[in-house]
Scaffold this motif. Structure first.
Motif, PDB file in Angstrom:
ATOM      1  N   ILE A  80       1.015  -1.142   0.015  1.00  0.00           N
ATOM      2  CA  ILE A  80       0.107  -0.128  -0.146  1.00  0.00           C
ATOM      3  C   ILE A  80       0.896   1.219  -0.037  1.00  0.00           C
ATOM      4  CG2 ILE A  80      -1.498   1.567   1.365  1.00  0.00           C
ATOM      5  CD1 ILE A  80      -2.831  -1.331   2.352  1.00  0.00           C
ATOM      6  N   LEU A  81       1.741   1.266   0.668  1.00  0.00           N
ATOM      7  CA  LEU A  81       2.834   2.351   0.813  1.00  0.00           C
ATOM      8  C   LEU A  81       3.424   2.733  -0.462  1.00  0.00           C
ATOM      9  CD1 LEU A  81       4.117   2.305   4.480  1.00  0.00           C
ATOM     10  CD2 LEU A  81       2.418   3.603   3.800  1.00  0.00           C
ATOM     11  N   LEU A  82       4.104   1.590  -1.043  1.00  0.00           N
ATOM     12  CA  LEU A  82       4.585   1.774  -2.403  1.00  0.00           C
ATOM     13  C   LEU A  82       3.876   2.202  -3.222  1.00  0.00           C
ATOM     14  CD1 LEU A  82       6.945  -1.469  -2.919  1.00  0.00           C
ATOM     15  CD2 LEU A  82       7.605   0.910  -2.547  1.00  0.00           C
ATOM     16  N   TYR A  83       2.466   1.856  -3.260  1.00  0.00           N
ATOM     17  CA  TYR A  83       1.411   2.477  -4.314  1.00  0.00           C
ATOM     18  C   TYR A  83       1.142   3.847  -4.089  1.00  0.00           C
ATOM     19  CZ  TYR A  83      -3.062   3.084  -6.662  1.00  0.00           C
ATOM     20  OH  TYR A  83      -4.106   3.432  -7.322  1.00  0.00           O
ATOM     21  N   LEU A  84       1.044   3.964  -2.751  1.00  0.00           N
ATOM     22  CA  LEU A  84       0.695   5.606  -2.443  1.00  0.00           C
ATOM     23  C   LEU A  84       1.959   6.249  -2.861  1.00  0.00           C
ATOM     24  CD1 LEU A  84      -0.971   5.254   0.886  1.00  0.00           C
ATOM     25  CD2 LEU A  84      -2.252   5.641  -1.311  1.00  0.00           C
ATOM     26  N   LEU A  85       3.177   5.930  -2.689  1.00  0.00           N
ATOM     27  CA  LEU A  85       4.245   6.694  -2.833  1.00  0.00           C
ATOM     28  C   LEU A  85       4.432   6.943  -4.380  1.00  0.00           C
ATOM     29  CD1 LEU A  85       6.719   7.990  -1.494  1.00  0.00           C
ATOM     30  CD2 LEU A  85       8.097   5.832  -2.247  1.00  0.00           C
ATOM     31  N   ASP A  86       4.056   5.799  -5.045  1.00  0.00           N
ATOM     32  CA  ASP A  86       4.182   5.866  -6.805  1.00  0.00           C
ATOM     33  C   ASP A  86       3.276   6.987  -7.288  1.00  0.00           C
ATOM     34  OD1 ASP A  86       5.900   4.759  -9.039  1.00  0.00           O
ATOM     35  OD2 ASP A  86       3.743   4.354  -9.499  1.00  0.00           O
ATOM     36  N   THR A  87       2.121   6.884  -6.705  1.00  0.00           N
ATOM     37  CA  THR A  87       0.949   7.651  -7.210  1.00  0.00           C
ATOM     38  C   THR A  87       0.836   9.124  -6.881  1.00  0.00           C
ATOM     39  OG1 THR A  87      -0.410   5.647  -7.147  1.00  0.00           O
ATOM     40  CG2 THR A  87      -1.467   7.700  -7.255  1.00  0.00           C
ATOM     41  N   PHE A  88       1.351   9.348  -5.761  1.00  0.00           N
ATOM     42  CA  PHE A  88       1.073  10.619  -5.124  1.00  0.00           C
ATOM     43  C   PHE A  88       2.365  11.349  -5.036  1.00  0.00           C
ATOM     44  CE2 PHE A  88      -2.565   8.302  -3.775  1.00  0.00           C
ATOM     45  CZ  PHE A  88      -3.803   9.278  -4.226  1.00  0.00           C
ATOM     46  N   TYR A  89       3.637  10.917  -5.205  1.00  0.00           N
ATOM     47  CA  TYR A  89       4.793  11.548  -5.161  1.00  0.00           C
ATOM     48  C   TYR A  89       5.909  11.322  -6.189  1.00  0.00           C
ATOM     49  CZ  TYR A  89       9.051  13.247  -3.018  1.00  0.00           C
ATOM     50  OH  TYR A  89      10.306  14.011  -2.758  1.00  0.00           O
ATOM     51  N   ILE A  90       6.205   9.965  -6.347  1.00  0.00           N
ATOM     52  CA  ILE A  90       7.034   9.866  -7.490  1.00  0.00           C
ATOM     53  C   ILE A  90       6.653  10.290  -8.993  1.00  0.00           C
ATOM     54  CG2 ILE A  90       8.564   7.997  -8.812  1.00  0.00           C
ATOM     55  CD1 ILE A  90       8.636   6.556  -5.912  1.00  0.00           C
ATOM     56  N   ASN A  91       5.718   9.807  -9.310  1.00  0.00           N
ATOM     57  CA  ASN A  91       5.210  10.239 -10.590  1.00  0.00           C
ATOM     58  C   ASN A  91       4.798  11.575 -10.824  1.00  0.00           C
ATOM     59  OD1 ASN A  91       5.416   7.527 -11.720  1.00  0.00           O
ATOM     60  ND2 ASN A  91       3.463   6.914 -11.276  1.00  0.00           N
ATOM     61  N   PRO A  92       3.935  12.131  -9.847  1.00  0.00           N
ATOM     62  CA  PRO A  92       3.661  13.565 -10.097  1.00  0.00           C
ATOM     63  C   PRO A  92       4.996  14.546 -10.159  1.00  0.00           C
ATOM     64  CG  PRO A  92       2.234  12.600  -8.693  1.00  0.00           C
ATOM     65  CD  PRO A  92       3.179  11.686  -8.854  1.00  0.00           C
ATOM     66  N   TYR A  93       5.794  14.405  -9.301  1.00  0.00           N
ATOM     67  CA  TYR A  93       7.054  15.090  -9.180  1.00  0.00           C
ATOM     68  C   TYR A  93       8.041  14.679  -9.961  1.00  0.00           C
ATOM     69  CZ  TYR A  93       4.318  17.498  -5.461  1.00  0.00           C
ATOM     70  OH  TYR A  93       3.298  18.047  -4.516  1.00  0.00           O
ATOM     71  N   ASP A  94       8.051  13.409 -10.948  1.00  0.00           N
ATOM     72  CA  ASP A  94       9.009  13.171 -11.563  1.00  0.00           C
ATOM     73  C   ASP A  94      10.259  12.970 -11.019  1.00  0.00           C
ATOM     74  OD1 ASP A  94      10.150  12.347 -14.086  1.00  0.00           O
ATOM     75  OD2 ASP A  94      10.685  14.000 -14.781  1.00  0.00           O
ATOM     76  N   ILE A  95      10.292  12.061  -9.865  1.00  0.00           N
ATOM     77  CA  ILE A  95      11.268  11.848  -9.055  1.00  0.00           C
ATOM     78  C   ILE A  95      12.217  10.698  -9.823  1.00  0.00           C
ATOM     79  CG2 ILE A  95      12.236  11.053  -6.972  1.00  0.00           C
ATOM     80  CD1 ILE A  95      10.893  13.573  -6.544  1.00  0.00           C
ATOM     81  N   SER A  96      13.476  11.020 -10.019  1.00  0.00           N
ATOM     82  CA  SER A  96      14.074  10.048 -11.086  1.00  0.00           C
ATOM     83  C   SER A  96      15.418   9.468 -10.373  1.00  0.00           C
ATOM     84  CB  SER A  96      14.520  10.651 -12.370  1.00  0.00           C
ATOM     85  OG  SER A  96      15.303  11.876 -11.979  1.00  0.00           O
ATOM     86  N   PRO A  97      16.124  10.174  -9.466  1.00  0.00           N
ATOM     87  CA  PRO A  97      17.482   9.530  -8.895  1.00  0.00           C
ATOM     88  C   PRO A  97      17.365   8.173  -8.223  1.00  0.00           C
ATOM     89  CG  PRO A  97      17.232  12.083  -8.295  1.00  0.00           C
ATOM     90  CD  PRO A  97      15.823  11.513  -8.729  1.00  0.00           C
ATOM     91  N   TRP A  98      18.266   7.493  -8.856  1.00  0.00           N
ATOM     92  CA  TRP A  98      18.330   6.088  -8.320  1.00  0.00           C
ATOM     93  C   TRP A  98      18.500   5.890  -6.717  1.00  0.00           C
ATOM     94  CZ3 TRP A  98      20.373   1.715 -11.623  1.00  0.00           C
ATOM     95  CH2 TRP A  98      19.885   1.650 -13.232  1.00  0.00           C
ATOM     96  N   TRP A  99      19.210   6.799  -6.379  1.00  0.00           N
ATOM     97  CA  TRP A  99      19.538   6.478  -5.066  1.00  0.00           C
ATOM     98  C   TRP A  99      18.667   7.212  -4.082  1.00  0.00           C
ATOM     99  CZ3 TRP A  99      19.472  10.878  -1.717  1.00  0.00           C
ATOM    100  CH2 TRP A  99      19.633  12.120  -2.483  1.00  0.00           C
ATOM    101  N   TYR A 100      17.778   7.904  -4.443  1.00  0.00           N
ATOM    102  CA  TYR A 100      16.611   8.668  -3.717  1.00  0.00           C
ATOM    103  C   TYR A 100      15.642   7.455  -3.921  1.00  0.00           C
ATOM    104  CZ  TYR A 100      13.486  11.937  -2.111  1.00  0.00           C
ATOM    105  OH  TYR A 100      12.375  12.560  -1.309  1.00  0.00           O
ATOM    106  N   LYS A 101      15.469   6.940  -4.939  1.00  0.00           N
ATOM    107  CA  LYS A 101      14.341   6.114  -4.860  1.00  0.00           C
ATOM    108  C   LYS A 101      14.778   4.859  -3.899  1.00  0.00           C
ATOM    109  CE  LYS A 101      12.266   6.983  -9.280  1.00  0.00           C
ATOM    110  NZ  LYS A 101      11.918   6.351 -10.794  1.00  0.00           N
ATOM    111  N   GLY A 102      15.899   4.461  -3.978  1.00  0.00           N
ATOM    112  CA  GLY A 102      16.329   3.204  -3.146  1.00  0.00           C
ATOM    113  C   GLY A 102      16.095   3.647  -1.810  1.00  0.00           C
ATOM    114  N   LEU A 103      16.217   4.845  -1.360  1.00  0.00           N
ATOM    115  CA  LEU A 103      16.144   5.299   0.231  1.00  0.00           C
ATOM    116  C   LEU A 103      14.711   5.467   0.432  1.00  0.00           C
ATOM    117  CD1 LEU A 103      17.362   6.383   2.693  1.00  0.00           C
ATOM    118  CD2 LEU A 103      17.203   8.660   1.560  1.00  0.00           C
ATOM    119  N   LEU A 104      13.710   5.710  -0.585  1.00  0.00           N
ATOM    120  CA  LEU A 104      12.465   5.817  -0.362  1.00  0.00           C
ATOM    121  C   LEU A 104      11.828   4.157  -0.092  1.00  0.00           C
ATOM    122  CD1 LEU A 104      11.156   8.453  -2.725  1.00  0.00           C
ATOM    123  CD2 LEU A 104      11.334   8.645  -0.110  1.00  0.00           C
TER     124      LEU A 104
END
Length: 452
Positions: A329-353
């Motif tokens: 659920i948290l992965l879905y919410l993070l991807d839907t409301f943060y990563i995709n809307p704000y175009d988060i691309s750094p690999w290291w940051y996604k790994g930390l998230l």
């Protein structure tokens, strides 16, 4: 090499993770681990840094390769952390003449374990980080509200523990404030299947304090035989090797006669003891070695937590399922409301998230289940007998064990064979047993040092 790139693998966090991993590996080598255990133990607390910088190094995509194992580790570690925060009563302490310490620990009636379980013990006056494993030397049928462990004094931590106990006992004799002992437990751990009940013929091979789990096995078998419960073993041979004869009182820490006075009529028990570093019996052989007993002040009036133990499969399953669903659920919410809307691309940051989602799912979703589990078990424990009365009963039971010690030694004398100046020859022992018992299936359990 020191670049921290947004796309692809970042080398600098990888260097940090590699350095920490190499340090942990070097301190885990056998010579270092044996001579400098505390160095080995404390450096391994750096695993947090290793995992965090690994996620920053490889990014979310490659970190998924190891995410499953790390997630299971977080599940286990969080549950153990919740259990270990609770301190409990030490009902009594006994220091044997051989230097071994016996602790009688308070436990709730609904905490289940079997005779081959072990616990991790922490004494906060000695160290806040060190947890040491010890086999449980009592059967779950010995008492609903206690379990016991035998601790051999062979290292710095155990030396400090015995010193605190003796200081507490001496202070009690002089009517001075006793040394406080605050203990916590993780466990009991062990298989839910009691292997010692699967064979009609058992051979138990022990070295030194390795006799501890076999005392629990004997006690468990006698309780089951007395109460008419299912119990398969009928022939038992114990082969026990010790360095010196002052370790022999370990055999009598559980009073078998008080459990089932006529157990020798129902059970064919033979005990072969090999004293390897003495060529002949000491002059005081046959005398009961006295023990120093002390009941230290307890930090509070409670028993250990029931969050870890066998028989809680439903709650354990709910904990794992809720944490896993929470992670999804948290992965879905993070991807839907943060990563995709704000175009988060750094690999290291996604790994930390990704790592943060794993931690949050266990702490939040799993934590709710753990909280409900704790409330449920506390409610069940409240239905049991009053705590003050049960502690008094357990102390009375423990004193009865001490009172019957001499009787137990006399009754077991005919079943005990002691050999001085020799080591067990297992080829001859097993050959003699096969002739005596016949060519039958035999269960063999071994507990002791590698050189046994």
């Amino acid at each position: 090499m020191f670049q921290w790139v947004d796309l692809g693998v970042s080398h600098f966090p990888g260097i940090i993770s590699l350095a920490v991993g190499l340090l942990m590996w070097m301190t885990s080598l056998h010579p270092v681990r044996k001579k400098k255990f505390e160095l080995f133990f404390y450096t391994h607390q750096l695993y947090v840094i290793f995992i965090v910088f690994l996620a920053l190094h490889v990014g979310h995509f490659l970190f998924c390769v190891s995410a499953g194992g790390i997630f299971l580790f977080i599940l286990n570690r969080f549950l153990r952390f919740c259990q270990s925060r609770k301190t409990f009563d030490i009902i009594s302490i006994k220091c044997l003449s051989c230097g071994t310490v016996e602790l009688l620990l308070s436990k709730p009636a609904n905490l289940q374990y079997n005779a081959l379980s072990f616990i991790f013990l922490q004494v906060r006056e000695l160290s806040w980080l060190q947890w040491h494993p010890f086999s449980v030397s009592s059967s779950p049928l010995d008492g609903k509200y206690h379990l016991s462990v035998l601790i051999k004094v062979i290292g710095e931590w155990t030396e400090k523990l015995r010193g605190n106990i003796l200081n507490s006992f001496e202070a009690d004799l002089h009517l001075q404030p006793q040394t406080k002992i605050t203990a916590s437990v993780e466990g009991p751990y062990g298989h839910e299947l009691p292997y010692h009940l699967m064979y009609e013929n058992l051979i138990l091979v022990a070295g030194g304090v390795g006799i501890s789990p076999f005392l629990a096995i004997l006690s468990d078998i006698l309780h089951r035989t007395r109460e008419g419960k299912s119990c398969l073993p009928r022939n038992i041979l114990i082969v026990w090797a010790v360095k010196r004869s002052n370790e022999l009182p370990l055999l009598y820490t559980n009073d078998l006669e008080s459990i089932y006075p006529f157990f020798l009529d129902k059970l064919n028990l033979e005990i072969d003891i090999f004293v390897t570093q003495e060529s002949q019996p000491p002059l005081e052989e046959g005398q009961v070695h006295e023990a120093t007993n002390s009941s230290p002040p307890v930090s509070n009036s409670c028993s250990m937590s029931v969050l870890v133990g066998i028989g809680n499969n439903i709650w354990s399953g709910l904990y794992v399922i809720s944490s896993t669903l929470g992670f999804v659920i948290l992965l879905y919410l993070l991807d839907t409301f943060y990563i995709n809307p704000y175009d988060i691309s750094p690999w290291w940051y996604k790994g930390l998230l990704l790592l943060i989602c794993m931690l949050a799912s266990v702490f939040i979703f799993g934590g709710v289940v753990v909280g409900l589990w704790h409330l449920w078990e506390r409610r069940n424990a409240a239905r049991e007998t009053c705590k003050d009365n049960r502690i008094m009963v357990e102390k009375m039971q423990h004193n009865e064990i001490l009172a019957h010690m001499e009787s137990c030694q006399q009754k077991l004398a005919s079943s005990v064979n002691t050999y001085y100046g020799s080591r067990p020859n297992f080829k001859d022992i097993f050959g003699d047993i096969s002739e005596k018992w016949g060519y039958v299936d035999v269960g063999v359990i071994v507990c002791g040092p590698l050189g046994l």
